[in-house]
Design a protein around this motif. Structure first.
Motif, PDB file in Angstrom:
ATOM      1  N   VAL A  31      -0.540 -15.722  -7.052  1.00  9.25           N
ATOM      2  CA  VAL A  31      -0.316 -14.299  -7.332  1.00  9.25           C
ATOM      3  C   VAL A  31      -0.589 -13.977  -8.799  1.00  9.25           C
ATOM      4  O   VAL A  31      -0.991 -12.867  -9.134  1.00  9.25           O
ATOM      5  CB  VAL A  31       1.125 -13.910  -6.949  1.00  9.25           C
ATOM      6  CG1 VAL A  31       1.441 -12.490  -7.381  1.00  9.25           C
ATOM      7  CG2 VAL A  31       1.321 -14.063  -5.450  1.00  9.25           C
ATOM      8  N   ASP A  67      11.802 -12.983  -3.283  1.00  7.78           N
ATOM      9  CA  ASP A  67      12.708 -12.475  -2.251  1.00  7.78           C
ATOM     10  C   ASP A  67      12.310 -13.007  -0.875  1.00  7.78           C
ATOM     11  O   ASP A  67      13.147 -13.488  -0.112  1.00  7.78           O
ATOM     12  CB  ASP A  67      12.659 -10.936  -2.224  1.00  7.78           C
ATOM     13  CG  ASP A  67      13.580 -10.318  -3.268  1.00  7.78           C
ATOM     14  OD1 ASP A  67      14.176 -11.086  -4.033  1.00  7.78           O
ATOM     15  OD2 ASP A  67      13.679  -9.083  -3.314  1.00  7.78           O
ATOM     16  N   ARG A 120       2.557  -5.132 -12.695  1.00  9.08           N
ATOM     17  CA  ARG A 120       2.125  -5.201 -11.304  1.00  9.08           C
ATOM     18  C   ARG A 120       2.361  -6.592 -10.737  1.00  9.08           C
ATOM     19  O   ARG A 120       2.923  -6.753  -9.650  1.00  9.08           O
ATOM     20  CB  ARG A 120       0.631  -4.846 -11.277  1.00  9.08           C
ATOM     21  CG  ARG A 120       0.085  -4.454  -9.942  1.00  9.08           C
ATOM     22  CD  ARG A 120      -1.407  -4.133 -10.146  1.00  9.08           C
ATOM     23  NE  ARG A 120      -2.118  -3.931  -8.921  1.00  9.08           N
ATOM     24  CZ  ARG A 120      -2.192  -2.777  -8.277  1.00  9.08           C
ATOM     25  NH1 ARG A 120      -1.558  -1.723  -8.767  1.00  9.08           N
ATOM     26  NH2 ARG A 120      -2.887  -2.677  -7.158  1.00  9.08           N
ATOM     27  N   THR A 121       1.935  -7.582 -11.466  1.00  6.60           N
ATOM     28  CA  THR A 121       2.141  -8.964 -11.038  1.00  6.60           C
ATOM     29  C   THR A 121       3.630  -9.293 -10.965  1.00  6.60           C
ATOM     30  O   THR A 121       4.077  -9.988 -10.042  1.00  6.60           O
ATOM     31  CB  THR A 121       1.430  -9.925 -11.997  1.00  6.60           C
ATOM     32  OG1 THR A 121       0.036  -9.627 -12.032  1.00  6.60           O
ATOM     33  CG2 THR A 121       1.643 -11.361 -11.565  1.00  6.60           C
ATOM     34  N   ARG A 165       6.099  -7.331 -10.253  1.00  2.49           N
ATOM     35  CA  ARG A 165       6.650  -6.763  -9.018  1.00  2.49           C
ATOM     36  C   ARG A 165       6.294  -7.636  -7.818  1.00  2.49           C
ATOM     37  O   ARG A 165       7.120  -7.883  -6.934  1.00  2.49           O
ATOM     38  CB  ARG A 165       6.084  -5.360  -8.796  1.00  2.49           C
ATOM     39  CG  ARG A 165       7.040  -4.257  -9.138  1.00  2.49           C
ATOM     40  CD  ARG A 165       6.413  -2.898  -8.919  1.00  2.49           C
ATOM     41  NE  ARG A 165       6.162  -2.580  -7.522  1.00  2.49           N
ATOM     42  CZ  ARG A 165       5.305  -1.636  -7.101  1.00  2.49           C
ATOM     43  NH1 ARG A 165       4.630  -0.931  -8.003  1.00  2.49           N
ATOM     44  NH2 ARG A 165       5.126  -1.408  -5.833  1.00  2.49           N
ATOM     45  N   ALA A 166       5.059  -8.104  -7.808  1.00  5.85           N
ATOM     46  CA  ALA A 166       4.624  -8.952  -6.694  1.00  5.85           C
ATOM     47  C   ALA A 166       5.399 -10.259  -6.674  1.00  5.85           C
ATOM     48  O   ALA A 166       5.785 -10.752  -5.602  1.00  5.85           O
ATOM     49  CB  ALA A 166       3.125  -9.214  -6.807  1.00  5.85           C
ATOM     50  N   VAL A 200       8.428 -10.803  -7.789  1.00  6.80           N
ATOM     51  CA  VAL A 200       9.790 -10.545  -7.311  1.00  6.80           C
ATOM     52  C   VAL A 200       9.792 -10.457  -5.785  1.00  6.80           C
ATOM     53  O   VAL A 200      10.644 -11.036  -5.111  1.00  6.80           O
ATOM     54  CB  VAL A 200      10.353  -9.252  -7.926  1.00  6.80           C
ATOM     55  CG1 VAL A 200      11.684  -8.895  -7.284  1.00  6.80           C
ATOM     56  CG2 VAL A 200      10.525  -9.402  -9.428  1.00  6.80           C
ATOM     57  N   ALA A 201       8.821  -9.738  -5.239  1.00 15.88           N
ATOM     58  CA  ALA A 201       8.746  -9.611  -3.778  1.00 15.88           C
ATOM     59  C   ALA A 201       8.572 -10.976  -3.126  1.00 15.88           C
ATOM     60  O   ALA A 201       9.224 -11.291  -2.129  1.00 15.88           O
ATOM     61  CB  ALA A 201       7.591  -8.688  -3.394  1.00 15.88           C
ATOM     62  N   LEU A 202       7.719 -11.793  -3.704  1.00  9.57           N
ATOM     63  CA  LEU A 202       7.466 -13.104  -3.119  1.00  9.57           C
ATOM     64  C   LEU A 202       8.696 -14.000  -3.215  1.00  9.57           C
ATOM     65  O   LEU A 202       9.021 -14.733  -2.276  1.00  9.57           O
ATOM     66  CB  LEU A 202       6.266 -13.757  -3.820  1.00  9.57           C
ATOM     67  CG  LEU A 202       5.658 -14.973  -3.142  1.00  9.57           C
ATOM     68  CD1 LEU A 202       5.427 -14.719  -1.665  1.00  9.57           C
ATOM     69  CD2 LEU A 202       4.352 -15.371  -3.819  1.00  9.57           C
TER      70      LEU A 202
END
Lengths: 178, 178
Positions: A176, A151, A141-142, A144-145, A147-149
DNA sequence: CGCTGTTATGTACAGCCGTACACATCGTTG
DNA sequence: CAACGATGTGTACGGCTGTACATAACAGCG
């Protein structure tokens, strides 16, 4: 005119395509522009890549390795003792530093996946690969977060033109991580 | 053939441009395709928008208002008592729900700013506007981070095709808020 | 009314595009 | 050596593109 035998013609075309996208943007990519850049006849590019999408896929796949190399040169995020947020922020810094045409190129190809289904698997590959690396250090979960951040921060730097602030990135990424 | 007087021809062209980008992507945008969609002659689009960049700027500016309306309809993030992370996550959910052609359109125009300097100020406007709204509820540093995370999450959803997970977004956004 | 500047229209031009295809040439295998 | 498939080459076609421009119809104003 005798044809010249060129065992890695295909590779040279991919390299040329990357140069073209770096200089003129994805919109400037065509069979003809690539052929000119690679110094091969038009028929050669259409032979090795029936469609432009094929060529883009090959270019994106190769461009992704640019980031992978930066990751690898920094130990692949594998050092359990190092601060993960600091490692990631440093990674982005090294990637975003210096000549940005390579970075813009990767981003443009990456973002082109939004409209070109053919590119989507390759783009997903990139995100999944980074997420997998991070999952070795934290929960999925972390990861994924993060990677989003990553990006999002890259996007902001490239889109608004503000210089990359590594300290900011490190501190925010750390928030995060639980 | 008598010309028809059309006081808001310009607006209709912008609307048509947005429809074209939504259906055929930014690559399918041309003076001719817009003219056909708006049911006006070619000369009309070139008269109102000398260059395609001009048309894109107008379209992006109008598309941005789509998100702004979602924000406004939810109270503009102004309710001090509500959980900011939950509000943001709900906002994204409403924006990403249903017909995604509008969202893809906004994103595509937004991301096109990477290569088209003319679009950059408009894209920056969007990010700055959201950041300004958030700054009323938190510090500027956190606001910038939230915008980046929102961008990144949207990108992941649109690029990989995985469904939007509002609970995930809320929880992760909350981590960023100190 | 008549005049003026703005808006609308149709057409034409030169250029680039993807694609197809016939033909030449190579490496390889039988 | 002969034949075959893979690779390289040149050219041509139809379609789409941005742009320019001469002409026509309008609104507003003196």
């Amino acid at each position: 005119m005798p044809r010249r035998y060129d065992p890695d013609r295909r590779q040279r075309i991919i390299d040329a395509a990357i140069r073209v996208v770096g200089e003129k943007g994805l919109a400037g990519l065509s069979h003809r522009s690539v052929a000119a850049e690679a110094d091969v006849p038009l028929g050669s590019t259409t032979y090795h890549f029936k469609t432009l999408d094929e060529l883009m896929v090959a270019a994106l796949r190769q461009a992704n390795e640019g980031f992978a190399k930066v990751v690898a040169s920094r130990g692949g995020l594998a050092d359990d003792r190092a601060d993960l947020a600091a490692e990631l922020a440093g990674l982005m810094g090294e990637w975003l530093a210096g000549d940005r045409t390579g970075v813009e190129l990767e981003c443009e190809l990456y973002l082109a996946a939004l409209r070109r289904p053919a590119l989507r698997p390759v783009a997903a590959e990139w995100a999944d690969d980074l997420a997998a690396r991070l999952t070795r250090r934290t929960d999925p979960r972390t990861a994924r977060a993060l990677v989003a951040l990553v990006d999002g921060i890259c996007l902001q730097v490239l889109l608004t033109g503000v210089p990359y602030d590594e300290e900011f990135a490190r501190e925010v990424l750390a928030r995060v991580i639980p």
